[in-house]
Design a protein around this motif. Structure first.
Motif, PDB file in Angstrom:
ATOM      1  N   ASP A 674      46.154  55.430  49.198  1.00  0.00           N
ATOM      2  CA  ASP A 674      44.659  55.747  49.007  1.00  0.00           C
ATOM      3  C   ASP A 674      43.865  55.347  50.219  1.00  0.00           C
ATOM      4  O   ASP A 674      44.054  54.239  50.869  1.00  0.00           O
ATOM      5  CB  ASP A 674      44.170  54.759  47.695  1.00  0.00           C
ATOM      6  N   THR A 675      43.436  56.250  50.913  1.00  0.00           N
ATOM      7  CA  THR A 675      42.612  56.227  52.323  1.00  0.00           C
ATOM      8  C   THR A 675      41.491  55.410  52.127  1.00  0.00           C
ATOM      9  O   THR A 675      40.901  55.048  53.194  1.00  0.00           O
ATOM     10  CB  THR A 675      42.417  57.686  52.751  1.00  0.00           C
ATOM     11  N   ARG A 676      41.039  55.050  50.977  1.00  0.00           N
ATOM     12  CA  ARG A 676      39.744  54.226  50.897  1.00  0.00           C
ATOM     13  C   ARG A 676      39.955  52.956  51.254  1.00  0.00           C
ATOM     14  O   ARG A 676      39.154  52.000  51.481  1.00  0.00           O
ATOM     15  CB  ARG A 676      39.172  54.504  49.316  1.00  0.00           C
ATOM     16  N   LEU A 677      41.329  52.558  51.087  1.00  0.00           N
ATOM     17  CA  LEU A 677      41.727  51.227  51.292  1.00  0.00           C
ATOM     18  C   LEU A 677      41.985  50.722  52.694  1.00  0.00           C
ATOM     19  O   LEU A 677      42.433  51.386  53.497  1.00  0.00           O
ATOM     20  CB  LEU A 677      42.907  50.859  50.761  1.00  0.00           C
ATOM     21  N   PRO A 678      41.321  49.805  53.234  1.00  0.00           N
ATOM     22  CA  PRO A 678      41.503  49.494  54.774  1.00  0.00           C
ATOM     23  C   PRO A 678      42.855  48.585  54.918  1.00  0.00           C
ATOM     24  O   PRO A 678      43.627  48.735  53.969  1.00  0.00           O
ATOM     25  CB  PRO A 678      40.189  48.534  54.980  1.00  0.00           C
ATOM     26  N   THR A 679      42.960  48.149  55.832  1.00  0.00           N
ATOM     27  CA  THR A 679      44.094  47.383  56.433  1.00  0.00           C
ATOM     28  C   THR A 679      44.284  45.815  55.493  1.00  0.00           C
ATOM     29  O   THR A 679      45.178  45.512  54.996  1.00  0.00           O
ATOM     30  CB  THR A 679      44.309  47.062  57.692  1.00  0.00           C
ATOM     31  N   GLU A 680      42.895  45.530  55.568  1.00  0.00           N
ATOM     32  CA  GLU A 680      42.967  43.877  54.871  1.00  0.00           C
ATOM     33  C   GLU A 680      41.984  44.032  53.817  1.00  0.00           C
ATOM     34  O   GLU A 680      40.862  44.734  53.851  1.00  0.00           O
ATOM     35  CB  GLU A 680      42.798  43.074  56.037  1.00  0.00           C
ATOM     36  N   GLY A 681      41.889  42.914  53.008  1.00  0.00           N
ATOM     37  CA  GLY A 681      40.975  42.557  52.135  1.00  0.00           C
ATOM     38  C   GLY A 681      41.196  41.158  51.372  1.00  0.00           C
ATOM     39  O   GLY A 681      41.866  40.450  52.041  1.00  0.00           O
ATOM     40  N   THR A 682      39.842  40.813  51.019  1.00  0.00           N
ATOM     41  CA  THR A 682      39.870  39.085  50.563  1.00  0.00           C
ATOM     42  C   THR A 682      40.423  39.089  49.241  1.00  0.00           C
ATOM     43  O   THR A 682      39.671  39.657  48.197  1.00  0.00           O
ATOM     44  CB  THR A 682      38.438  38.620  50.831  1.00  0.00           C
ATOM     45  N   LEU A 683      41.274  38.425  48.756  1.00  0.00           N
ATOM     46  CA  LEU A 683      41.609  37.933  47.617  1.00  0.00           C
ATOM     47  C   LEU A 683      40.808  36.949  46.789  1.00  0.00           C
ATOM     48  O   LEU A 683      40.696  35.806  47.187  1.00  0.00           O
ATOM     49  CB  LEU A 683      43.078  37.287  47.432  1.00  0.00           C
ATOM     50  N   VAL A 684      39.983  37.662  45.894  1.00  0.00           N
ATOM     51  CA  VAL A 684      38.914  36.944  45.254  1.00  0.00           C
ATOM     52  C   VAL A 684      39.347  36.450  43.967  1.00  0.00           C
ATOM     53  O   VAL A 684      38.652  35.401  43.240  1.00  0.00           O
ATOM     54  CB  VAL A 684      37.376  37.902  45.065  1.00  0.00           C
ATOM     55  N   PHE A 685      40.408  36.883  43.433  1.00  0.00           N
ATOM     56  CA  PHE A 685      40.935  36.396  42.073  1.00  0.00           C
ATOM     57  C   PHE A 685      42.437  36.754  41.811  1.00  0.00           C
ATOM     58  O   PHE A 685      42.836  37.767  42.420  1.00  0.00           O
ATOM     59  CB  PHE A 685      40.193  37.123  40.875  1.00  0.00           C
ATOM     60  N   THR A 686      43.257  35.488  41.416  1.00  0.00           N
ATOM     61  CA  THR A 686      44.548  35.938  41.320  1.00  0.00           C
ATOM     62  C   THR A 686      44.998  34.994  39.980  1.00  0.00           C
ATOM     63  O   THR A 686      44.543  33.735  39.931  1.00  0.00           O
ATOM     64  CB  THR A 686      45.527  35.794  42.520  1.00  0.00           C
ATOM     65  N   THR A 687      45.902  35.299  39.488  1.00  0.00           N
ATOM     66  CA  THR A 687      46.348  34.177  38.350  1.00  0.00           C
ATOM     67  C   THR A 687      47.605  33.256  39.114  1.00  0.00           C
ATOM     68  O   THR A 687      47.714  32.314  38.653  1.00  0.00           O
ATOM     69  CB  THR A 687      47.114  35.122  37.249  1.00  0.00           C
ATOM     70  N   ASP A 688      47.840  33.605  40.055  1.00  0.00           N
ATOM     71  CA  ASP A 688      48.737  32.669  41.105  1.00  0.00           C
ATOM     72  C   ASP A 688      47.511  32.158  42.087  1.00  0.00           C
ATOM     73  O   ASP A 688      47.406  32.514  43.185  1.00  0.00           O
ATOM     74  CB  ASP A 688      49.461  33.478  41.735  1.00  0.00           C
ATOM     75  N   THR A 689      46.946  30.945  41.582  1.00  0.00           N
ATOM     76  CA  THR A 689      45.807  30.557  42.194  1.00  0.00           C
ATOM     77  C   THR A 689      46.093  29.787  43.692  1.00  0.00           C
ATOM     78  O   THR A 689      44.964  29.778  44.397  1.00  0.00           O
ATOM     79  CB  THR A 689      45.087  29.408  41.434  1.00  0.00           C
ATOM     80  N   GLU A 690      47.191  29.342  43.987  1.00  0.00           N
ATOM     81  CA  GLU A 690      47.588  28.820  45.165  1.00  0.00           C
ATOM     82  C   GLU A 690      46.909  29.809  46.321  1.00  0.00           C
ATOM     83  O   GLU A 690      46.787  29.399  47.559  1.00  0.00           O
ATOM     84  CB  GLU A 690      49.204  28.558  45.536  1.00  0.00           C
ATOM     85  N   ARG A 691      47.162  31.152  46.150  1.00  0.00           N
ATOM     86  CA  ARG A 691      46.701  32.231  47.468  1.00  0.00           C
ATOM     87  C   ARG A 691      45.220  32.738  47.397  1.00  0.00           C
ATOM     88  O   ARG A 691      44.837  33.549  48.080  1.00  0.00           O
ATOM     89  CB  ARG A 691      47.889  33.322  47.738  1.00  0.00           C
ATOM     90  N   GLU A 692      44.463  32.130  46.282  1.00  0.00           N
ATOM     91  CA  GLU A 692      43.220  32.565  46.218  1.00  0.00           C
ATOM     92  C   GLU A 692      42.234  32.414  47.487  1.00  0.00           C
ATOM     93  O   GLU A 692      42.159  31.504  48.110  1.00  0.00           O
ATOM     94  CB  GLU A 692      42.570  32.082  44.968  1.00  0.00           C
ATOM     95  N   GLY A 693      41.492  33.357  47.903  1.00  0.00           N
ATOM     96  CA  GLY A 693      40.720  33.369  48.968  1.00  0.00           C
ATOM     97  C   GLY A 693      41.347  33.737  50.467  1.00  0.00           C
ATOM     98  O   GLY A 693      40.595  33.551  51.404  1.00  0.00           O
ATOM     99  N   THR A 694      42.636  34.127  50.249  1.00  0.00           N
ATOM    100  CA  THR A 694      43.239  34.400  51.457  1.00  0.00           C
ATOM    101  C   THR A 694      42.744  35.949  51.723  1.00  0.00           C
ATOM    102  O   THR A 694      42.404  36.527  50.947  1.00  0.00           O
ATOM    103  CB  THR A 694      44.902  34.017  51.463  1.00  0.00           C
TER     104      THR A 694
END
Length: 713
Positions: A674-694
């Motif tokens: 999907d061309t709308r997606l950039p290279t990176e983004g911020t993980l604002v929610f995950t059920t695997d909470t250890e990597r949230e905010g990365t």
């Protein structure tokens, strides 16, 4: 001499005269001139300068320049502020038009199983009142109460005997009023189940109606002639049995969509319609915020008692109810008009500080379902209870299936012209096994998140926020002998195979392009690639006969034991004390699940990784992020294991969502898809909470088995 006034002390009065050496007053030079013999009161009454003197002082070059500076500064500031305001208004993305019943997630509660306040083993209104803080804690702002009206004692899901009173096991009208007031004070709206289609067979109306054909209530129910052994026609109730029961007192048959303990009311009778209007008004005056109108598809039946056509595509794999095409008993034209009348009644109680809502629970084809929106938005349902995930996802949990069910609903809504209307998503209720029991504990958090992240209003069943399980038939605690009649009693929902509509015909394999489905627009193409999904080619409808009166019931379909209603009504598990904190009674209406010591609210408080904490987090995210609340949805990658999509509302920040419903970790290059997606983004929610905010890389994004992620970009 005696009347002489005390002599006023004469003082010098300073008079300012603007003069310079050449007499130019503009120089602002002053010379003091003293005059003797004038008192202060004589020269300046009140001790102040006169108007003329003030004008002389103020009319100088310095003062004029200062005033001009202040005036220019004022207008510059005013124009600047107006410009900034206009810029903010123009540049800030437009917020979606949404009322509280669009923004709030809904918590559906079976009152008898939530909290017992008086030790009788049955949950009640005061018990619910005492647990309102739990709803606040999980960021829930609407409470949907399953039937609280006075009902008979025929089972857990029983018939109503008084539509204007509270069931004696639940409390009183005063208890309910306190609940509404306290809930509203905490920011929680109260929505009532309203079940107008039928009453109990011991309701005073029916007791009178069954006696004879000539009393005040004789036409309150649906009656038909026939001999004592054969019903009037082939109509079936939702359980696949005859929908008619013979009443010897008036030598006629009465109609019932559900069991013979729940006769259908006759809405062709104006007095019945007026009675229901009065019932709605009664509860609106008490202060309810809205209604969920159940069983709306069954309100009217065709006036002619003709047989319904046979469904020749019925293969015995589904409920026996699907043997017929329900053209005479389902979604009659009058249903939509009646809902419009009720909506006017509800809307009539709107005030500046209190907006009421009315949602409906329809059945049948998606096209027929959408009709309850009404072309006139103000007189249509605010939201529709959506059975797509409940009915059709079943145990076949795949990314393909989820996308297909979502698309079917949204495309049907847009194709019928209701693209700007709201709807719900439901994945658990009292008639279905709990999510943990259907799909496994591994997927509870992911499926809870799914309901919040799809466009629409999430409705959650009590206990799902902590991952409760249904009572299994081999559970040591469950020693109930589930009576087949009671288990089938009440509003047990079935999927109607109305093959007269295209969307309910047999299915095969087709290729369907990836699409964007909008809350406020038509279906659009989102990418240049195609996604493989399972769809249905429409076959010709087999000819039907209106002369068939008896349909042989095929024995191939066997109702699962776990679908019994009691198994899904176990008490809420609050802590690890006796009965999970639900009640101190030794006899409960339904036993507590044996895992209550491990799975309960108290155990999950303060745990950032708990199911309850994740539930609250995703609830807040949906409520406050505009794109997740009201944005369009477009698929990105859909496979057996992955269902991923983008949500965006106009110019607001977009979000990427990916759910892994498989049993393997999946890494993919989403950026290439999907061309709308950039290279990176911020993980604002995950059920695997250890990597949230990365920060995550869309070119190599990993989603673990049973994980749900939300990425802002």
């Amino acid at each position: 001499m005696g009347n002489s006034q005390p002599k006023k002390e004469s003082v010098h009065v300073e008079e300012l005269t603007a003069m310079n050496s050449t007499g130019d007053p503009e120089k602002g030079e002053y010379e003091r001139r003293w005059e003797y013999g004038k008192t202060l009161e004589d020269e300046h009454p009140g001790g102040s300068l006169s108007k003329e003197e003030l004008l002389r002082v103020g009319d100088t070059k310095a003062w004029n320049a200062f005033r001009t500076f202040l005036s220019v500064l004022f207008w510059i500031c005013l124009i600047t502020m107006l410009g900034v305001a206009i810029y903010i208004i123009v540049s800030t993305p437009r917020c979606p038009p949404a009322e509280w019943f669009h923004k709030n997630n809904v918590h559906q509660v079976y009152p008898r199983s939530f909290q017992d306040s008086d030790g009788d083993g049955i949950g009640d209104l005061l018990g619910i009142n005492s647990r309102l803080d739990h709803l606040v804690n999980i960021s829930t702002h609407s409470l949907l109460l399953n039937n609280i009206f006075q009902s008979d004692d025929s089972g857990l899901i029983s018939g109503i005997t008084d539509f204007k009173d509270i069931d004696r096991n639940l409390g009183t009208i005063d208890d309910f009023t306190k609940l509404v007031d306290n809930a509203n004070a905490k920011g929680i709206k109260i929505i009532l189940d309203f079940i107008p289609n039928h009453s109990s067979d011991v309701h005073p109306w029916f007791l009178e109606s069954r006696n004879d054909k000539e009393n005040e209530f004789s036409d309150f129910y649906v009656w038909a002639d026939g001999n004592k052994t054969d019903p009037p026609n082939n109509w079936l109730n939702v359980h696949g049995d005859s929908a008619w029961t013979y009443e010897h007192l008036r030598d006629q048959w009465y109609y019932h969509t559900y069991t013979d303990k729940q006769p259908d009311l006759n809405f062709r009778n104006e007095e019945v319609r007026e009675a229901m209007q009065n019932i709605l008004t009664h509860w609106l005056k008490i202060g309810v915020d809205g209604f969920m109108v159940r069983d709306v598809s069954y309100l009217y039946e065709a006036e002619e008692r003709l047989n319904e056509p046979v469904n020749f595509e019925y293969d015995g794999e589904t409920e026996p109810y699907n043997q017929l095409i329900h053209s005479k008993t389902l979604n009659q034209p009058e249903n939509y008009k009646l809902i419009a009348e009720w909506k006017k009644t509800v809307r009539g109680f709107n005030t500046l500080g209190k907006i009421r809502t009315m949602s409906v629970e329809p059945r049948g084809s998606l096209e027929a379902t959408m009709g309850y929106y009404n072309d006139d938005m103000e007189n249509g349902a605010d939201t529709l209870y959506n059975f797509q995930l409940l009915d059709h996802l079943e145990e076949d949990l795949t990314g393909f299936n989820i996308e297909t069910l979502v698309k079917e609903w949204l495309i049907a809504k847009n194709n019928t012209g209701y693209n700007d209307r709201w709807y719900t998503w439901v994945i658990g209720d009292l008639n279905n096994k709990r999510v943990a029991s259907r799909y496994g504990n591994q997927y509870v958090n992911t499926l809870n998140a799914l309901v919040f992240l799809l466009p629409g209003v999430p409705i959650n069943y009590y206990g799902e926020e902590i991952g409760m399980e249904s009572l299994d038939d081999d559970n040591d605690v469950l020693k109930l002998e589930l009576d087949n009649q009671v288990a089938r009693n009440g509003s047990m929902r079935k999927r109607e195979a109305d093959v007269s509509d295209d969307d309910s015909k047999g299915q095969g394999n087709n290729t369907v392009p990836s699409t964007t489905v909008s809350n406020a627009g038509p279906v659009q193409s989102s990418t240049d690639r195609d996604i493989q999904v399972t769809t249905t080619p429409a076959d010709d409808v087999a000819p039907v006969s209106s002369k068939v009166t008896k349909i042989p019931v095929q024995a191939k379909y066997v109702k699962p034991v776990q679908s019994n209603v009691e198994a899904n009504l176990s008490p809420m598990q609050w802590d690890d004390s006796t009965n999970g904190g639900f009640s101190n009674s030794s006899e409960l209406i339904v036993p507590v699940h044996s895992n209550y010591k491990q799975i309960n609210v108290a155990a999950q408080l303060g745990m950032e990784t708990s199911t309850m904490a994740l539930f609250k987090q995703i609830s807040n995210l949906r409520r406050w992020e505009v794109s997740l609340l009201a944005g369009d949805i477009s698929s990105v990658l859909v496979t057996e294991d992955i269902y991923s999509f983008i949500r965006q509302y106009e110019e607001w920040a977009p979000y990427f969502v990916s759910l892994n419903v498989g049993d393997e970790t999946i890494t993919a290059d989403y950026n290439a898809l999907d061309t709308r997606l950039p290279t990176e983004g911020t993980l604002v929610f995950t059920t695997d909470t250890e990597r949230e905010g990365t920060i995550v890389n869309f070119k190599q994004l990993t989603v673990s088995a049973g994980e749900a992620i939300v990425v802002q970009f």
